[in-house]
Write an enzyme that holds these catalytic residues in place. Sequence first.
Site, PDB file in Angstrom:
ATOM      1  N   LYS A   1      -2.812  50.183 -19.489  1.00  0.00           N
ATOM      2  CA  LYS A   1      -1.770  49.389 -18.819  1.00  0.00           C
ATOM      3  C   LYS A   1      -0.436  50.125 -18.831  1.00  0.00           C
ATOM      4  O   LYS A   1       0.210  50.285 -17.795  1.00  0.00           O
ATOM      5  CB  LYS A   1      -1.606  48.033 -19.531  1.00  0.00           C
ATOM      6  N   ASN A   2      -0.024  50.609 -20.005  1.00  0.00           N
ATOM      7  CA  ASN A   2       1.311  51.198 -20.073  1.00  0.00           C
ATOM      8  C   ASN A   2       1.382  52.545 -19.347  1.00  0.00           C
ATOM      9  O   ASN A   2       2.459  52.950 -18.892  1.00  0.00           O
ATOM     10  CB  ASN A   2       1.783  51.290 -21.522  1.00  0.00           C
TER      11      ASN A   2
ATOM     12  N   CYS B   1       8.104  41.308 -22.943  1.00  0.00           N
ATOM     13  CA  CYS B   1       7.831  40.457 -24.098  1.00  0.00           C
ATOM     14  C   CYS B   1       9.068  40.312 -24.991  1.00  0.00           C
ATOM     15  O   CYS B   1       9.785  41.292 -25.227  1.00  0.00           O
ATOM     16  CB  CYS B   1       6.677  41.044 -24.911  1.00  0.00           C
TER      17      CYS B   1
ATOM     18  N   ARG C   1      15.904  44.826 -27.180  1.00  0.00           N
ATOM     19  CA  ARG C   1      15.351  45.964 -26.429  1.00  0.00           C
ATOM     20  C   ARG C   1      16.446  46.608 -25.576  1.00  0.00           C
ATOM     21  O   ARG C   1      16.455  46.485 -24.348  1.00  0.00           O
ATOM     22  CB  ARG C   1      14.157  45.508 -25.576  1.00  0.00           C
ATOM     23  N   PRO C   2      17.385  47.319 -26.236  1.00  0.00           N
ATOM     24  CA  PRO C   2      18.484  47.926 -25.480  1.00  0.00           C
ATOM     25  C   PRO C   2      17.997  49.065 -24.581  1.00  0.00           C
ATOM     26  O   PRO C   2      16.894  49.578 -24.774  1.00  0.00           O
ATOM     27  CB  PRO C   2      19.412  48.465 -26.572  1.00  0.00           C
TER      28      PRO C   2
ATOM     29  N   ASP D   1      20.236  51.758 -23.856  1.00  0.00           N
ATOM     30  CA  ASP D   1      21.296  52.768 -23.950  1.00  0.00           C
ATOM     31  C   ASP D   1      20.773  54.203 -23.797  1.00  0.00           C
ATOM     32  O   ASP D   1      21.451  55.055 -23.220  1.00  0.00           O
ATOM     33  CB  ASP D   1      22.044  52.617 -25.286  1.00  0.00           C
TER      34      ASP D   1
ATOM     35  N   ASP E   1       2.010  47.892 -31.089  1.00  0.00           N
ATOM     36  CA  ASP E   1       1.233  46.993 -30.219  1.00  0.00           C
ATOM     37  C   ASP E   1      -0.066  46.537 -30.880  1.00  0.00           C
ATOM     38  O   ASP E   1      -0.688  45.580 -30.422  1.00  0.00           O
ATOM     39  CB  ASP E   1       0.900  47.681 -28.887  1.00  0.00           C
TER      40      ASP E   1
ATOM     41  N   ILE F   1       9.566  48.955 -35.459  1.00  0.00           N
ATOM     42  CA  ILE F   1       9.975  49.120 -34.046  1.00  0.00           C
ATOM     43  C   ILE F   1      10.659  47.858 -33.509  1.00  0.00           C
ATOM     44  O   ILE F   1      11.734  47.929 -32.917  1.00  0.00           O
ATOM     45  CB  ILE F   1       8.765  49.485 -33.146  1.00  0.00           C
TER      46      ILE F   1
ATOM     47  N   ARG G   1      -1.238  39.490 -18.857  1.00  0.00           N
ATOM     48  CA  ARG G   1      -0.324  40.586 -18.491  1.00  0.00           C
ATOM     49  C   ARG G   1      -0.938  41.940 -18.786  1.00  0.00           C
ATOM     50  O   ARG G   1      -0.605  42.927 -18.139  1.00  0.00           O
ATOM     51  CB  ARG G   1       0.976  40.485 -19.309  1.00  0.00           C
TER      52      ARG G   1
HETATM   53  C1  EPZ Z   1       6.965  50.524 -24.713  1.00  0.00           C
HETATM   54  O1  EPZ Z   1       8.096  49.680 -24.681  1.00  0.00           O
HETATM   55  C2  EPZ Z   1       5.771  49.657 -24.381  1.00  0.00           C
HETATM   56  N1  EPZ Z   1       5.969  49.071 -23.069  1.00  0.00           N
HETATM   57  C3  EPZ Z   1       5.608  48.582 -25.451  1.00  0.00           C
HETATM   58  O2  EPZ Z   1       4.388  47.885 -25.171  1.00  0.00           O
HETATM   59  C4  EPZ Z   1       5.502  49.216 -26.823  1.00  0.00           C
HETATM   60  O3  EPZ Z   1       5.514  48.206 -27.798  1.00  0.00           O
HETATM   61  C5  EPZ Z   1       6.682  50.167 -27.071  1.00  0.00           C
HETATM   62  O4  EPZ Z   1       6.777  51.127 -25.980  1.00  0.00           O
HETATM   63  C6  EPZ Z   1       6.568  50.945 -28.358  1.00  0.00           C
HETATM   64  O5  EPZ Z   1       5.376  51.674 -28.371  1.00  0.00           O
HETATM   65  C7  EPZ Z   1       5.653  49.754 -21.976  1.00  0.00           C
HETATM   66  O6  EPZ Z   1       5.200  50.888 -22.022  1.00  0.00           O
HETATM   67  C8  EPZ Z   1       5.880  49.073 -20.678  1.00  0.00           C
HETATM   68  P1  EPZ Z   1      10.682  51.943 -26.687  1.00  0.00           P
HETATM   69  P2  EPZ Z   1       9.560  50.333 -24.608  1.00  0.00           P
HETATM   70  O7  EPZ Z   1      11.720  52.297 -25.694  1.00  0.00           O
HETATM   71  O8  EPZ Z   1       9.504  51.523 -23.748  1.00  0.00           O
HETATM   72  C9  EPZ Z   1      14.630  51.093 -29.308  1.00  0.00           C
HETATM   73  C10 EPZ Z   1       2.988  46.041 -24.907  1.00  0.00           C
HETATM   74  O9  EPZ Z   1       2.653  45.117 -25.689  1.00  0.00           O
HETATM   75  N2  EPZ Z   1      15.382  51.540 -28.110  1.00  0.00           N
HETATM   76  O10 EPZ Z   1       9.793  53.016 -27.209  1.00  0.00           O
HETATM   77  O11 EPZ Z   1      10.499  49.237 -24.270  1.00  0.00           O
HETATM   78  C11 EPZ Z   1      13.933  49.751 -29.074  1.00  0.00           C
HETATM   79  O12 EPZ Z   1      14.799  48.674 -29.323  1.00  0.00           O
HETATM   80  C12 EPZ Z   1       4.433  46.497 -24.831  1.00  0.00           C
HETATM   81  O13 EPZ Z   1       2.182  46.614 -24.140  1.00  0.00           O
HETATM   82  C13 EPZ Z   1      16.761  51.630 -28.173  1.00  0.00           C
HETATM   83  O14 EPZ Z   1      17.390  51.316 -29.186  1.00  0.00           O
HETATM   84  O15 EPZ Z   1       9.751  50.768 -26.117  1.00  0.00           O
HETATM   85  C14 EPZ Z   1      12.776  49.830 -30.035  1.00  0.00           C
HETATM   86  O16 EPZ Z   1      13.213  49.462 -31.320  1.00  0.00           O
HETATM   87  C15 EPZ Z   1       5.363  45.637 -25.607  1.00  0.00           C
HETATM   88  N3  EPZ Z   1      17.424  52.063 -27.053  1.00  0.00           N
HETATM   89  C16 EPZ Z   1      12.442  51.319 -30.055  1.00  0.00           C
HETATM   90  O17 EPZ Z   1      13.586  51.991 -29.553  1.00  0.00           O
HETATM   91  C17 EPZ Z   1      16.790  52.410 -25.910  1.00  0.00           C
HETATM   92  O18 EPZ Z   1      17.458  52.790 -24.934  1.00  0.00           O
HETATM   93  C18 EPZ Z   1      11.229  51.713 -29.231  1.00  0.00           C
HETATM   94  O19 EPZ Z   1      11.372  51.223 -27.901  1.00  0.00           O
HETATM   95  C19 EPZ Z   1      15.392  52.315 -25.862  1.00  0.00           C
HETATM   96  C20 EPZ Z   1      14.700  51.867 -26.978  1.00  0.00           C
END
Ligand code: EPZ
Length: 424
Positions: free
Chosen positions: A24-25, A118, A123-124, A126, A309, A331, A401
């Site tokens: 999916k991702n 979700c 989920r910033p 930045d 996940d 995370i 989803r």
């Molecule tokens: C992806 O989310 C996945 N979603 C999530 O899967 C998964 O849980 C996550 O990666 C971690 O593996 C998709 O691929 C669509 P991140 P993503 O950016 O990209 C912080 C599922 O169940 N962060 O790696 O949003 C953030 O807050 C979903 O299939 C910042 O601070 O995750 C988090 O603590 C849910 N600033 C960490 O980094 C930013 O600009 C990891 O987030 C971006 C992220």
Amino acid sequence: MAEEILRITGGQRLEGTVTVNGGKNAALAIIPAVLLCNEPCTIENLPLVRDTQALADILVALGAKVTLSGSSMTIDPRGVKSAVVPEEYACRLRASYYFVGAMLACFHRADVSYPGGCAIGNRPIDQHIKGFEALGATVNTDRGVISARAENGLRGAEIYLDMPSVGATINIMLAATKAQGNTIIVNAGKEPHIVDLANFLNAMGASVKGAGTDTIRIRGGRPMHGCTYAIIPDQIETGTLMIAAAATRGDVLIRGALPTHMEALTAKLLEMGARVDEGVGEDSIRVRSDGNHRHVNIKTLPYPGFPTDLQQPMSVLLSTARGTSIINETIYEMRYKHLEEIRRMGGVSQIKDRLAIIEGVPRLTGCAVTATDLRAGAALVVAGLMAEGVTDIYNVQYIDRGYEHLEEKLRSLGARIERLTVED
Ligand code: EPZ
């Protein structure tokens, strides 16, 4: 109002063979990436889930032609003229924000309403914005819209991510593919779906090297063309099925799965006392268990660490393991909501900030429970399968989803699970 629920009569041992869908991702990154070439692309092994459908709906609304044949989707992006993703589309999922990177690359502008996704913590974005700005864009996030502009085009840059964010790595890869010059992403995410996106971009003519390591190098501005590409197997669906097999004292052969993507989970299942065998010469994993599990500790980390996940389904398996297990969710700070429901089923756990302390109990007992997000839903399915009695799971739209026909797959393995429509 009528709503769908999943009703599971627990205690059935899962046995047999099942095949996993495409990731999916990975699909959620690859579908928007099609905008980067001006020719049709066919994506094979696509999981037919609500989130991939939501991205296809966005493409159609933008003017693309999308046709589905089985699990193959052909996208002809030539009719796309708009660089605006309105709120009613963007809010349906997280990955709608990949249109910012893709549109910035193609049109040097993007207006994408804030994404949904979700509710599992803060989920910033930045790091995404930092990346776009380094590539020469100006980004404004007023009034709930991510507005990015690069009137003079994008140019390659070196970008250091503060954390290996999956989303920021993908968004920057999308934008940088059409930037002039070279981009280096340092401290990049290493997840399998990032590698899959890189392979897809390269199949369209891009030059992306180093995906799967923490430094990704992109030579921007190469001519792009249409292609046919098959998505990798879904790592999280594979893991959910592995956990479900162990949770039901089962014996399940999972086909179409890549064992190398599953090492963190496999290590923990072995530590608990389950048996995991990797197929020799084929992509398969067999999980067997007598249900006599030891407690383990888990710390979620970016790949190749234990995936957040799978933390939720794994915490359910731990709820009947001997002894006390400690989970450290590094995370997402709000990814324990499912444990409230597991407590209703007889589970014993305490949450202290990022830690969940789970005391193993002899058994869970079925009752009505509610999914609060996608993987919480998957966790409740595992709980229902292992519990005594009947479990009714509400809010199944979250499960839809990310899992295609989950109940059919589980039924084929012997589970007693059905989808019912009930009055609210
Ligand atoms: C992806 O989310 C996945 N979603 C999530 O899967 C998964 O849980 C996550 O990666 C971690 O593996 C998709 O691929 C669509 P991140 P993503 O950016 O990209 C912080 C599922 O169940 N962060 O790696 O949003 C953030 O807050 C979903 O299939 C910042 O601070 O995750 C988090 O603590 C849910 N600033 C960490 O980094 C930013 O600009 C990891 O987030 C971006 C992220």
